[in-house]
Design a protein around this motif. Structure first.
Motif, PDB file in Angstrom:
ATOM      1  N   ALA A 133       0.614   1.530  10.605  1.00 56.26           N
ATOM      2  CA  ALA A 133       0.366   0.367   9.752  1.00 56.26           C
ATOM      3  C   ALA A 133       1.532   0.239   8.778  1.00 56.26           C
ATOM      4  N   ARG A 134       2.085  -0.946   8.682  1.00 57.31           N
ATOM      5  CA  ARG A 134       3.200  -1.169   7.757  1.00 57.31           C
ATOM      6  C   ARG A 134       2.795  -2.235   6.735  1.00 57.31           C
ATOM      7  N   ILE A 135       2.881  -1.862   5.466  1.00 56.42           N
ATOM      8  CA  ILE A 135       2.533  -2.746   4.366  1.00 56.42           C
ATOM      9  C   ILE A 135       3.831  -3.168   3.694  1.00 56.42           C
ATOM     10  N   TYR A 136       4.013  -4.481   3.560  1.00 54.14           N
ATOM     11  CA  TYR A 136       5.254  -5.025   3.016  1.00 54.14           C
ATOM     12  C   TYR A 136       5.081  -5.484   1.574  1.00 54.14           C
ATOM     13  N   TYR A 137       6.097  -5.305   0.798  1.00 53.72           N
ATOM     14  CA  TYR A 137       6.138  -5.702  -0.601  1.00 53.72           C
ATOM     15  C   TYR A 137       6.049  -7.224  -0.745  1.00 53.72           C
ATOM     16  N   TYR A 138       6.732  -7.948   0.154  1.00 50.31           N
ATOM     17  CA  TYR A 138       6.794  -9.411   0.092  1.00 50.31           C
ATOM     18  C   TYR A 138       6.061 -10.037   1.265  1.00 50.31           C
ATOM     19  N   SER A 139       5.634 -11.272   1.099  1.00 49.03           N
ATOM     20  CA  SER A 139       5.059 -12.046   2.196  1.00 49.03           C
ATOM     21  C   SER A 139       6.114 -12.245   3.272  1.00 49.03           C
ATOM     22  N   GLY A 140       5.658 -12.457   4.491  1.00 51.47           N
ATOM     23  CA  GLY A 140       6.584 -12.709   5.584  1.00 51.47           C
ATOM     24  C   GLY A 140       7.248 -11.466   6.127  1.00 51.47           C
ATOM     25  N   TYR A 141       6.632 -10.306   5.933  1.00 52.52           N
ATOM     26  CA  TYR A 141       7.132  -9.027   6.458  1.00 52.52           C
ATOM     27  C   TYR A 141       8.512  -8.683   5.906  1.00 52.52           C
ATOM     28  N   LYS A 142       8.724  -8.946   4.625  1.00 50.55           N
ATOM     29  CA  LYS A 142      10.022  -8.677   4.007  1.00 50.55           C
ATOM     30  C   LYS A 142       9.991  -7.363   3.238  1.00 50.55           C
ATOM     31  N   LYS A 143      11.083  -6.620   3.369  1.00 44.85           N
ATOM     32  CA  LYS A 143      11.238  -5.309   2.734  1.00 44.85           C
ATOM     33  C   LYS A 143      11.203  -5.428   1.224  1.00 44.85           C
ATOM     34  N   PRO A 144      10.927  -4.338   0.575  1.00 45.64           N
ATOM     35  CA  PRO A 144      10.652  -2.991   1.074  1.00 45.64           C
ATOM     36  C   PRO A 144       9.244  -2.897   1.652  1.00 45.64           C
ATOM     37  N   TYR A 145       8.972  -1.779   2.324  1.00 51.24           N
ATOM     38  CA  TYR A 145       7.661  -1.576   2.926  1.00 51.24           C
ATOM     39  C   TYR A 145       7.292  -0.104   2.878  1.00 51.24           C
ATOM     40  N   GLN A 146       6.033   0.162   3.179  1.00 47.82           N
ATOM     41  CA  GLN A 146       5.530   1.528   3.295  1.00 47.82           C
ATOM     42  C   GLN A 146       4.770   1.613   4.607  1.00 47.82           C
ATOM     43  N   THR A 147       4.967   2.693   5.358  1.00 38.28           N
ATOM     44  CA  THR A 147       4.356   2.856   6.663  1.00 38.28           C
ATOM     45  C   THR A 147       3.375   4.019   6.648  1.00 38.28           C
ATOM     46  N   MET A 148       2.228   3.806   7.291  1.00 40.45           N
ATOM     47  CA  MET A 148       1.225   4.858   7.467  1.00 40.45           C
ATOM     48  C   MET A 148       1.095   5.145   8.954  1.00 40.45           C
ATOM     49  N   GLY A 149       1.170   6.406   9.321  1.00 40.48           N
ATOM     50  CA  GLY A 149       0.990   6.809  10.702  1.00 40.48           C
ATOM     51  C   GLY A 149      -0.467   6.695  11.118  1.00 40.48           C
ATOM     52  N   VAL A 192       4.933   0.264  -2.364  1.00 45.69           N
ATOM     53  CA  VAL A 192       4.240  -1.029  -2.472  1.00 45.69           C
ATOM     54  C   VAL A 192       3.008  -0.956  -3.387  1.00 45.69           C
ATOM     55  N   TYR A 193       3.000  -0.057  -4.330  1.00 46.40           N
ATOM     56  CA  TYR A 193       1.861   0.094  -5.234  1.00 46.40           C
ATOM     57  C   TYR A 193       1.571  -1.221  -5.965  1.00 46.40           C
ATOM     58  N   ASN A 194       0.419  -1.794  -5.692  1.00 47.25           N
ATOM     59  CA  ASN A 194      -0.010  -3.076  -6.269  1.00 47.25           C
ATOM     60  C   ASN A 194       1.004  -4.202  -6.067  1.00 47.25           C
ATOM     61  N   GLU A 195       1.819  -4.083  -5.051  1.00 45.38           N
ATOM     62  CA  GLU A 195       2.792  -5.127  -4.688  1.00 45.38           C
ATOM     63  C   GLU A 195       2.786  -5.309  -3.171  1.00 45.38           C
ATOM     64  N   ASN A 196       1.612  -5.435  -2.609  1.00 42.28           N
ATOM     65  CA  ASN A 196       1.452  -5.588  -1.166  1.00 42.28           C
ATOM     66  C   ASN A 196       1.193  -7.052  -0.851  1.00 42.28           C
ATOM     67  N   ALA A 197       2.001  -7.633   0.034  1.00 39.72           N
ATOM     68  CA  ALA A 197       1.868  -9.064   0.301  1.00 39.72           C
ATOM     69  C   ALA A 197       1.697  -9.411   1.772  1.00 39.72           C
ATOM     70  N   SER A 198       2.070  -8.498   2.691  1.00 38.03           N
ATOM     71  CA  SER A 198       1.888  -8.749   4.118  1.00 38.03           C
ATOM     72  C   SER A 198       1.717  -7.421   4.852  1.00 38.03           C
ATOM     73  N   PHE A 199       1.311  -7.522   6.109  1.00 39.78           N
ATOM     74  CA  PHE A 199       0.946  -6.335   6.879  1.00 39.78           C
ATOM     75  C   PHE A 199       1.253  -6.556   8.356  1.00 39.78           C
ATOM     76  N   ALA A 200       1.654  -5.477   9.054  1.00 39.29           N
ATOM     77  CA  ALA A 200       1.868  -5.561  10.499  1.00 39.29           C
ATOM     78  C   ALA A 200       1.574  -4.216  11.142  1.00 39.29           C
ATOM     79  N   TRP A 201       1.074  -4.260  12.385  1.00 38.15           N
ATOM     80  CA  TRP A 201       0.931  -3.052  13.194  1.00 38.15           C
ATOM     81  C   TRP A 201       2.275  -2.777  13.857  1.00 38.15           C
ATOM     82  N   ILE A 202       2.660  -1.516  13.913  1.00 35.50           N
ATOM     83  CA  ILE A 202       3.944  -1.098  14.483  1.00 35.50           C
ATOM     84  C   ILE A 202       3.671  -0.073  15.577  1.00 35.50           C
ATOM     85  N   GLN A 203       4.261  -0.268  16.752  1.00 35.28           N
ATOM     86  CA  GLN A 203       4.136   0.726  17.820  1.00 35.28           C
ATOM     87  C   GLN A 203       5.036   1.901  17.548  1.00 35.28           C
ATOM     88  N   PRO A 204       4.526   3.106  17.773  1.00 36.17           N
ATOM     89  CA  PRO A 204       5.371   4.292  17.545  1.00 36.17           C
ATOM     90  C   PRO A 204       6.502   4.406  18.563  1.00 36.17           C
TER      91      PRO A 204
END
Length: 90
Positions: free
Chosen positions: A51-67, A78-90
């Motif tokens: 799971a990848r959580i992005y700081y900005y809308s539209g999948y824009k960096k910076p981001y944080q990834t969870m396995g 992205v602490y309290n600055e989460n605006a978009s999300f995407a699933w990422i294949q390993p």
């Protein structure tokens, strides 16, 4: 999820994605609040995808990834600055 503030459920209008009203306590902390720029932690319960959580809308960096099956008690990037999300294949 391109933008947590612009969910389009099929009615032609943009809606803010909000936290559920139900949980172990009543009311659950954060119930009904907007998800955008309001998440301090997260958990990925998917068995394969990251799971990848992005700081900005539209999948824009910076981001944080969870396995897969990873829980983060306090986001660093992205602490309290989460605006978009995407699933990422390993």
């Amino acid at each position: 999820m391109y933008d947590f503030n612009a969910l389009r459920p099929g009615d032609g209008h943009a809606h803010a994605l909000k936290y559920c009203l139900f949980g172990a306590s009543s009311p659950w902390p954060g119930s009904g609040q907007s998800i955008k720029n309001n998440a301090a932690s997260g958990e990925n319960t998917h068995s394969k995808y990251m799971a990848r959580i992005y700081y900005y809308s539209g999948y824009k960096k910076p981001y944080q990834t969870m396995g897969a099956y990873q829980q983060i008690d306090r986001f660093t990037t992205v602490y309290n600055e989460n605006a978009s999300f995407a699933w990422i294949q390993p």
